[in-house]
Design a protein around this motif. Structure first.
Motif, mmCIF file in Angstrom:
data_model
loop_
_atom_site.group_PDB
_atom_site.id
_atom_site.type_symbol
_atom_site.label_atom_id
_atom_site.label_comp_id
_atom_site.label_asym_id
_atom_site.label_seq_id
_atom_site.Cartn_x
_atom_site.Cartn_y
_atom_site.Cartn_z
ATOM 1 N N GLY A 131 0.719 4.500 -18.079
ATOM 2 C CA GLY A 131 -0.431 4.338 -18.952
ATOM 3 C C GLY A 131 -0.083 4.638 -20.406
ATOM 4 N N GLU A 132 -1.111 4.866 -21.209
ATOM 5 C CA GLU A 132 -0.928 5.152 -22.631
ATOM 6 C C GLU A 132 -1.308 6.596 -22.923
ATOM 7 N N TRP A 133 -0.477 7.261 -23.735
ATOM 8 C CA TRP A 133 -0.670 8.672 -24.020
ATOM 9 C C TRP A 133 -0.719 8.934 -25.521
ATOM 10 N N ARG A 134 -1.584 9.846 -25.935
ATOM 11 C CA ARG A 134 -1.561 10.390 -27.283
ATOM 12 C C ARG A 134 -0.569 11.553 -27.284
ATOM 13 N N ALA A 135 0.417 11.461 -28.161
ATOM 14 C CA ALA A 135 1.460 12.475 -28.250
ATOM 15 C C ALA A 135 1.509 13.021 -29.669
ATOM 16 N N SER A 136 2.282 14.061 -29.855
ATOM 17 C CA SER A 136 2.509 14.600 -31.192
ATOM 18 C C SER A 136 4.008 14.697 -31.435
ATOM 19 N N VAL A 137 4.377 14.625 -32.710
ATOM 20 C CA VAL A 137 5.780 14.726 -33.085
ATOM 21 C C VAL A 137 6.196 16.189 -33.013
ATOM 22 N N GLU B 55 1.982 15.207 -19.441
ATOM 23 C CA GLU B 55 1.519 16.174 -20.425
ATOM 24 C C GLU B 55 2.534 17.292 -20.643
ATOM 25 N N GLY B 56 2.892 17.512 -21.905
ATOM 26 C CA GLY B 56 3.753 18.624 -22.279
ATOM 27 C C GLY B 56 5.236 18.420 -22.077
ATOM 28 N N VAL B 57 5.645 17.236 -21.596
ATOM 29 C CA VAL B 57 7.066 16.972 -21.312
ATOM 30 C C VAL B 57 7.693 16.240 -22.493
ATOM 31 N N ASP B 58 8.799 16.775 -23.025
ATOM 32 C CA ASP B 58 9.459 16.172 -24.175
ATOM 33 C C ASP B 58 9.899 14.740 -23.885
ATOM 34 N N VAL B 59 9.660 13.856 -24.856
ATOM 35 C CA VAL B 59 10.038 12.447 -24.742
ATOM 36 C C VAL B 59 10.932 12.084 -25.927
ATOM 37 N N PRO B 60 12.197 11.732 -25.689
ATOM 38 C CA PRO B 60 13.055 11.315 -26.797
ATOM 39 C C PRO B 60 12.723 9.892 -27.238
ATOM 40 N N CYS B 61 12.794 9.657 -28.542
ATOM 41 C CA CYS B 61 12.570 8.309 -29.060
ATOM 42 C C CYS B 61 13.781 7.429 -28.790
ATOM 43 N N GLN C 111 -2.351 13.917 -24.137
ATOM 44 C CA GLN C 111 -3.541 13.446 -23.424
ATOM 45 C C GLN C 111 -3.358 11.979 -23.057
ATOM 46 N N ARG C 112 -3.688 11.638 -21.815
ATOM 47 C CA ARG C 112 -3.604 10.238 -21.422
ATOM 48 C C ARG C 112 -4.848 9.508 -21.901
#
Length: 242
Positions: A48-54, A14-20, A68-69
């Motif tokens: 697992g699977e997470w809901r992320a935002s751009v 949660e809250g950690v930047d993820v590069p594409c 959110q996971r």
């Protein structure tokens, strides 16, 4: 609009930047018409699977932030496919469908009557990733390096292998699966079938059993998908309530 689903390599928290990954920013912005703040679902095969935002989207570069996971990581049934490489379209189709069927790993093996002498490992890995994104599985199948059939069997870990037998009096695959649990593997030969010498050598391996795949002669790609479906239905994760 539908929420895109992407495989990423970074850790998910949660809250950690993820590069594409390369190409995913273009897909989000130009194909899916997403913008900053829009939702994206992510998985990496571990967390697992997470809901992320751009968080940012610039040309082909995008940063996503998990919020959110949605699902915890679940183990994949260790069902494996050993397959003589097929022509490009057929091989890509098998990799796509095997991924959808939940196969854990795909092992290309070169045989005497095979008509394809190499595989495009990067392309097949991309096919598997895109299929995993579409079918909502939580991991990717491993695409093993292509090997000669005999070398692959020599290095095998002893996991039971069922060889799709096109003719003869081999027991039906469902019969052989009674009481079995993963890890299990299916071996499918080339369109021209195995040579007698190959069958003799394969048959001497204590972990290999011949299995009938029904009363009809199947194309190699059909045999691979049909066999995997039987393995999953009778001994794999299809037997586990969702």
């Amino acid at each position: 609009m539908s929420i895109p689903r992407l495989y990423v390599e970074a850790d998910l928290a949660e809250g950690v930047d993820v590069p594409c990954l390369p190409g995913q920013g273009h897909y989000l912005g130009q194909v899916m018409r997403k913008a900053e703040g829009d939702a994206v679902d992510l998985f990496n095969g571990r967390d697992g699977e997470w809901r992320a935002s751009v968080a940012s989207l610039r040309k082909d570069k995008a940063i996503l932030v998990p919020r959110q996971r949605l699902r915890p990581q679940a183990a994949t049934a260790d069902i494996r496919l050993l397959l003589a490489p097929l022509k490009r379209d057929a091989m890509e189709w098998v990799v796509e469908k095997a991924t959808e069927l939940g196969v854990a790993s795909i092992h290309p093996v070169f045989t005497a009557r095979g008509i394809v002498g190499k595989i495009n490992h990067e392309r097949l890995s991309t096919i598997a990733r895109e299929a995993a994104e579409q079918c909502e599985r939580l991991d990717l199948p491993t695409i093993a390096p292509a090997m000669d059939l005999h070398a692959a069997l020599e290095a095998w870990d002893g996991t039971p292998i069922f060889v799709g037998h096109e003719r003869g009096a081999a027991p039906p695959l469902p019969t052989l699966l009674a009481g079995r649990n993963p890890p299990l593997a299916l071996l499918v030969g080339p369109e021209g079938g195995f040579t007698k010498q190959e069958l003799d050598v394969v048959g001497r391996r204590h972990f290999v059993s011949s299995a009938a795949l029904g009363p009809r002669i199947l194309r190699a790609e059909t045999a691979a998908v049909a066999g995997l479906a039987v393995l999953q239905a009778l001994a794999g994760d299809w037997t586990v309530p969702s």
